[in-house]
Design a protein around this motif. Structure first.
Motif, mmCIF file in Angstrom:
data_model
loop_
_atom_site.group_PDB
_atom_site.id
_atom_site.type_symbol
_atom_site.label_atom_id
_atom_site.label_comp_id
_atom_site.label_asym_id
_atom_site.label_seq_id
_atom_site.Cartn_x
_atom_site.Cartn_y
_atom_site.Cartn_z
ATOM 1 N N VAL A 251 37.032 -35.717 13.614
ATOM 2 C CA VAL A 251 36.279 -35.134 12.498
ATOM 3 C C VAL A 251 36.197 -36.092 11.310
ATOM 4 N N TYR A 252 37.300 -36.760 11.009
ATOM 5 C CA TYR A 252 37.411 -37.557 9.775
ATOM 6 C C TYR A 252 37.245 -39.053 10.012
ATOM 7 N N GLY A 253 37.525 -39.511 11.222
ATOM 8 C CA GLY A 253 37.402 -40.933 11.522
ATOM 9 C C GLY A 253 38.682 -41.704 11.244
ATOM 10 N N ASP A 254 38.585 -43.024 11.321
ATOM 11 C CA ASP A 254 39.767 -43.890 11.211
ATOM 12 C C ASP A 254 40.412 -43.872 9.837
ATOM 13 N N ALA A 255 39.743 -43.320 8.842
ATOM 14 C CA ALA A 255 40.349 -43.205 7.511
ATOM 15 C C ALA A 255 41.628 -42.374 7.540
ATOM 16 N N ILE A 256 41.802 -41.579 8.584
ATOM 17 C CA ILE A 256 43.011 -40.760 8.683
ATOM 18 C C ILE A 256 44.270 -41.612 8.730
ATOM 19 N N PHE A 257 44.158 -42.828 9.277
ATOM 20 C CA PHE A 257 45.339 -43.685 9.381
ATOM 21 C C PHE A 257 45.787 -44.195 8.006
ATOM 22 N N TYR A 258 44.845 -44.395 7.092
ATOM 23 C CA TYR A 258 45.197 -44.775 5.719
ATOM 24 C C TYR A 258 45.811 -43.590 4.975
ATOM 25 N N ASP A 259 45.221 -42.415 5.170
ATOM 26 C CA ASP A 259 45.667 -41.260 4.397
ATOM 27 C C ASP A 259 47.009 -40.714 4.846
ATOM 28 N N MET A 260 47.466 -41.081 6.024
ATOM 29 C CA MET A 260 48.840 -40.709 6.390
ATOM 30 C C MET A 260 49.832 -41.319 5.405
ATOM 31 N N TYR A 261 49.475 -42.481 4.837
ATOM 32 C CA TYR A 261 50.304 -43.135 3.824
ATOM 33 C C TYR A 261 49.872 -42.754 2.418
ATOM 34 N N ASP A 262 48.561 -42.747 2.170
ATOM 35 C CA ASP A 262 48.052 -42.611 0.806
ATOM 36 C C ASP A 262 47.905 -41.166 0.346
ATOM 37 N N ASP A 263 47.630 -40.249 1.284
ATOM 38 C CA ASP A 263 47.403 -38.858 0.899
ATOM 39 C C ASP A 263 47.836 -37.922 2.028
ATOM 40 N N PRO A 264 49.132 -37.876 2.310
ATOM 41 C CA PRO A 264 49.595 -37.058 3.435
ATOM 42 C C PRO A 264 49.290 -35.571 3.266
ATOM 43 N N ASP A 265 49.228 -35.079 2.014
ATOM 44 C CA ASP A 265 48.906 -33.659 1.814
ATOM 45 C C ASP A 265 47.519 -33.335 2.363
ATOM 46 N N PHE A 266 46.585 -34.259 2.174
ATOM 47 C CA PHE A 266 45.244 -34.049 2.705
ATOM 48 C C PHE A 266 45.269 -34.015 4.236
ATOM 49 N N VAL A 267 46.022 -34.915 4.852
ATOM 50 C CA VAL A 267 46.105 -34.942 6.312
ATOM 51 C C VAL A 267 46.681 -33.626 6.832
#
Length: 375
Positions: free
Chosen positions: A177-193
């Motif tokens: 749904v979200y694409g590869d940006a999910i791998f960055y957000d695991m570090y940068d914005d885990p609440d969003f993930v």
């Protein structure tokens, strides 16, 4: 409906009791009982003479055509029909691994020569504003349900089954749904993930409940991948954790296991599939009680004797194929049945493929080995 298909269906109705018995044998394995015969999920390689004049449609033209989808799946199903062992023939609406993500409002790209794929993704801003109430059955998903209902109608009284559309696990769904940006957000914005994973769980709940409505007897048993059946007493669903194999131990514990367990708990259990290899993922899955079994897309990457022993220790089923080396078929069956033995039974539901003229020898050898090692 093509007349050739109708004729084969008439013949399949005469074998209904065979397929129903096979389903009961597999059910016993899942429920921890010793079946009368330990099942082998055998399929046979077919040539055109085995399937008559059935046309071979490409993957794009079947997507929105229920009859072409059924004929395409029917062709594939015949490999289990010809197996003549304990495989339960089954078909599905083969709508691609992005079908559940369409509940978020995205569309898949269709291709003639490969499966549908998700090329567009939702933005972080769009997803942050979404709640479970914003998830809707897409027209594409509804079409898949119509395909399933049509297939169930055509296969009535045959003992052959319809299985759910391709279900990815929560993290795989979120990734699509979200694409590869999910791998960055695991570090940068885990609440969003975590928010996105919650949405993925709700999409899975919604989509699977709709699938159950059109699958006959789905409250008792579900089929998977033209051969396997799982009783609903152990949940019955399948999830895929392919993307999960890319993650570290810490991220598996934070982003995979809680949501996988949430989905499996909701349905009462199921089995987990993934391609690739990740020892942390494997061990985490082994300790989840609602994981009733495991399947590998790349068994050649694993020490399968070790895997079978760990499954036996953990009370889980291994379902799938196992690479065969230079050993004889007797040695091959014996090695893996011994590794999977628990008391007087086995936790192995083996997929095995052979040529039609090898079928009787394979079945005889399987039976002899089972008897020899006391399964």
């Amino acid at each position: 409906m093509l007349e050739e298909v109708k004729e084969i269906i008439r013949q399949l109705k005469n074998r209904r009791s065979d397929f129903e018995k096979a389903a009961q044998l597999q059910k016993a394995v899942w429920e921890g009982e010793k079946p009368e015969i330990h099942p082998l999920i055998l399929s046979c390689s077919l040539d055109e003479s085995d399937i008559g004049e059935l046309p071979d449609f490409n993957l794009k033209e079947i997507h929105f055509d229920k009859e072409k989808m059924f004929v395409s799946q029917f062709r594939a199903m015949m490999s289990a029909v010809y197996g003549g062992a304990q495989a339960v023939p089954s078909v599905r609406a083969n709508m691609g691994c992005g079908i559940f993500p369409t509940l978020f409002g995205i569309k898949q790209e269709l291709y003639e020569d490969k499966m549908p794929w998700v090329q567009e993704h939702l933005s972080k801003d769009e997803l942050q504003k979404m709640g479970p109430e914003d998830l809707k059955l897409s027209d594409e998903f509804k079409m898949g349900l119509e395909h399933m209902a049509y297939m169930a109608e055509q296969l009535e009284d045959t003992g052959c089954m319809v299985y759910p559309m391709d279900l990815q696990g929560p993290f795989d769904t979120a990734h699509l749904v979200y694409g590869d940006a999910i791998f960055y957000d695991m570090y940068d914005d885990p609440d969003f993930v975590h928010h996105l994973l919650e949405l993925s769980c709700h999409a899975i709940f919604m989509g699977m409940e709709e699938c159950f409505k059109v699958i006959p007897n789905s409250d008792e048993m579900l089929a998977h991948y033209n051969g396997l059946v799982i009783p609903r007493s152990v949940g019955g669903i399948k999830t895929s954790e392919d993307t999960s194999t890319l993650l570290s131990k810490e991220h598996i514990e934070e982003f995979i296991i809680p949501y996988l367990d949430k989905v499996l708990s909701h349905f009462g259990g199921g089995y987990v599939h993934y391609c690739g290899k990740n020892s942390h993922l494997f061990e985490a899955i082994m300790r989840l009680p609602n994981v009733r079994g495991i399947n590998f897309g790349n068994p050649e990457m694993h020490d399968m004797e070790y895997v079978l022993k760990r499954c036996a220790e953990s009370g889980k089923i291994y379902y799938g194929s196992i690479p065969r080396g230079d050993e004889s078929i007797e040695e091959y069956f014996s090695k893996h049945l011994k590794a999977s033995k628990v008391g007087n039974r086995s936790i192995l539901l083996m997929n095995y493929n052979c040529k039609k003229d090898e079928r009787e020898e394979v079945l005889d050898t399987w039976k002899q080995v089972c008897n020899l090692i006391g399964i």
